[in-house]
Design an enzyme around this catalytic site. Structure first.
Site, PDB file in Angstrom:
ATOM      1  N   LYS A  69     -49.175  39.982 -34.307  1.00  0.00           N
ATOM      2  CA  LYS A  69     -49.383  41.355 -34.795  1.00  0.00           C
ATOM      3  C   LYS A  69     -48.268  41.710 -35.769  1.00  0.00           C
ATOM      4  O   LYS A  69     -47.110  41.346 -35.553  1.00  0.00           O
ATOM      5  CB  LYS A  69     -49.413  42.326 -33.605  1.00  0.00           C
ATOM      6  CG  LYS A  69     -49.789  43.748 -33.976  1.00  0.00           C
ATOM      7  CD  LYS A  69     -49.939  44.632 -32.742  1.00  0.00           C
ATOM      8  CE  LYS A  69     -50.280  46.068 -33.123  1.00  0.00           C
ATOM      9  NZ  LYS A  69     -50.454  46.931 -31.941  1.00  0.00           N
ATOM     10  N   SER A 143     -54.666  49.486 -31.507  1.00  0.00           N
ATOM     11  CA  SER A 143     -54.202  49.256 -32.857  1.00  0.00           C
ATOM     12  C   SER A 143     -54.115  47.770 -33.230  1.00  0.00           C
ATOM     13  O   SER A 143     -53.955  47.446 -34.400  1.00  0.00           O
ATOM     14  CB  SER A 143     -52.829  49.891 -33.046  1.00  0.00           C
ATOM     15  OG  SER A 143     -51.877  49.275 -32.213  1.00  0.00           O
ATOM     16  N   SER A 168     -53.313  49.421 -26.915  1.00  0.00           N
ATOM     17  CA  SER A 168     -53.614  48.708 -28.156  1.00  0.00           C
ATOM     18  C   SER A 168     -53.930  47.222 -28.014  1.00  0.00           C
ATOM     19  O   SER A 168     -54.309  46.592 -28.999  1.00  0.00           O
ATOM     20  CB  SER A 168     -52.450  48.852 -29.130  1.00  0.00           C
ATOM     21  OG  SER A 168     -52.581  50.064 -29.790  1.00  0.00           O
TER      22      SER A 168
HETATM   23  N1  GLN Z   1     -54.245  54.721 -29.350  1.00  0.00           N
HETATM   24  C1  GLN Z   1     -52.966  54.897 -28.750  1.00  0.00           C
HETATM   25  C2  GLN Z   1     -52.055  55.640 -29.696  1.00  0.00           C
HETATM   26  O1  GLN Z   1     -52.458  55.919 -30.779  1.00  0.00           O
HETATM   27  C3  GLN Z   1     -52.369  53.573 -28.333  1.00  0.00           C
HETATM   28  C4  GLN Z   1     -51.758  52.792 -29.426  1.00  0.00           C
HETATM   29  C5  GLN Z   1     -50.960  51.597 -28.985  1.00  0.00           C
HETATM   30  O2  GLN Z   1     -51.039  51.150 -27.853  1.00  0.00           O
HETATM   31  N2  GLN Z   1     -50.119  51.070 -29.894  1.00  0.00           N
HETATM   32  O3  GLN Z   1     -50.957  55.961 -29.366  1.00  0.00           O
END
Ligand code: GLN
Length: 453
Positions: A69, A143, A168
């Site tokens: 990532k 994400s 994410s």
């Molecule tokens: N959707 C969640 C957020 O926007 C989780 C994102 C993540 O785990 N990086 O914070």
């Protein structure tokens, strides 16, 4: 071919590492044109590493291609966490986990696309938006969207390293039909991770099948002197699952097909209620996540890392210009909300209160784990949405999509998303949650219920 078989074949000399790496690089380039799953394909690094392994293959992951990532630092490879404010930032060092993977013979093939700094659940808050492997007008989830997308599409042996703050890893795994593990908070070093929210961030693994996760976890887990929050205790080796329960509130979702599919796949379960989680996990998560994120983003000012603009005006003007120009809208929203929640006078009412509620939520889970080995929920309450639908969501509706994943993330509990068949053309994931350090139980049970057809 599953990872374990590939690694065995490499050891026996039946497979050429260089050939595999060349094949996956070719594939990554082709798929990237259609699906945007990579921000960078690190061809030079991959060839250099494969060259060395071909000559003298050593290590427990000798020759295994791994995508990373974008928010995890790889030495001399652009690492920008899906953000334009870090454009051209090439870290002068490897994250601890990258060094560990390379030391075991893994081949780093590139940086996968993601929401900027991890802010989002659909990988749409970025300049390079990955597309769902089953429909190009649909989201991969986020994400870690690029990681999940490529893990699903590749025909080569491969694992992806991704990161979760509030879901994410699990969310895109579910939307793309792959397996994943988000480990216990602290099990994997965060040194070299471009932080989202330090008390929540966890690095984890995505593979096509649950059985492929363990060999990677074995390498990346462990205490790291460079990360004071990394754990020195090992994970529990007992993998026996005696009692399981479904989380009542998690199945009170509108989509009956998701609920029915998941329940048809498991048996002999109890039903448990986690009312505090249902009521408080979203507001608690977003207050903590945004507060911590807003401090982490303060360092991106156009002087130290990545993108900049011609130096004009005083510092404040320059700083504002750079940040206005390069941050996505969602990041700006989170800076404003997070800064507000930490301001003197509000800190007690928001951040500190949220931290206290977090303890209550952890206690609610801990009580459940006195009786059960695994708690079960759908990973996501919806099927992957089309980009046109996502554009219509308000920020609050957007955040509510994380209803099922933020709970275990707030509590630092390990969880997997296990492929559980399809509804129409889209995959569905089941989320399994266990007590801290019980990853072996999750992976064992996950293997038993996995259904990739
Ligand atoms: N959707 C969640 C957020 O926007 C989780 C994102 C993540 O785990 N990086 O914070």
């Amino acid at each position: 071919m599953i990872i374990q078989h590939y690694l065995k074949d490499v050891k026996k000399g039946n497979i050429s590492i260089k050939k595999t790496v060349k094949s996956i690089l070719r594939e990554a380039k082709t798929l990237n044109r259609k699906y945007n799953c990579f921000n960078v394909i690190s061809e030079d690094l991959a060839l250099e590493l494969s060259e060395a392994q071909e000559r003298n293959s050593k290590g427990r992951l000798a020759g295994l291609p791994i995508s990373i990532k974008d928010c995890i630092c790889v030495k001399n490879v652009e690492s920008r966490a899906g953000s334009l404010i870090l454009k051209d930032y090439k870290p002068p060092f490897n994250a601890t986990i990258i060094q560990k993977l390379i030391d075991e013979g893994a081949i780093i093939i590139g940086k996968t696309s993601q929401d900027e700094f991890g802010f989002g659940g659909f990988s749409t808050n970025t300049d390079n938006i990955p597309k769902n492997p089953f429909d190009l007008d649909t989201s991969c989830g986020g994400s870690s969207g690029g990681s999940a997308c490529f893990t699903q599409l590749t025909k080569n042996p491969h694992a992806s390293i991704s990161e979760s703050t509030g879901g994410s890893i699990a969310n895109p795994s579910s939307f793309c039909g792959v397996a994943s593990l988000t480990p216990t908070y602290g099990l994997v070093s965060r040194y070299g991770l471009i932080d989202y929210a330090n008390s929540l961030d966890k690095i984890g693994v995505m593979t096509k099948t649950t059985q492929e996760i363990n060999p990677i976890l074995d390498i990346i887990a462990g205490k790291d002197e460079k990360d004071s929050t990394s754990l020195s205790i090992k994970r529990n080796s007992d993998n026996k699952v005696k009692k399981i329960a479904i989380i009542k509130e998690a199945f009170e979702i509108e989509n009956k097909e998701i609920k029915d599919l998941i329940l048809s796949n498991i048996k002999d379960y109890d039903v448990i209620s986690l009312p505090l989680n249902k009521k408080y996990s979203i507001p608690t998560y977003y207050i903590i996540a945004m507060s911590e994120a807003s401090t982490n983003l303060a360092k991106y000012c156009g002087l130290r890392y990545g993108a900049t603009l011609p130096l004009k005006g005083n510092f404040d003007t320059f700083f504002s210009k750079v940040r206005s120009e390069y941050f996505q809208k969602e990041s700006k929203r989170r800076i404003i909300l997070g800064t507000f929640a930490r301001m003197s006078g509000f800190r007690d009412a928001y951040y500190l209160k949220a931290m206290k509620v977090r303890t209550l939520l952890i206690n609610e889970y801990k009580k459940a784990f006195k009786k059960y080995d695994i708690l079960i929920s759908p990973t996501m309450p919806i099927l992957p949405p089309k980009f046109s639908e996502i554009n219509k969501l308000t920020p609050l509706q957007n955040y509510q999509m994380d209803a099922l994943t933020v709970g275990p993330n707030l509590a630092g509990l390990p969880h997997t998303s296990v492929p559980t068949g399809f509804i129409g053309k889209f995959p569905v994931g089941t989320m399994l949650i266990s007590n801290h350090l019980d990853e072996e139980k999750l992976l064992n049970f996950g293997e038993q219920i996995e259904n990739r057809d």
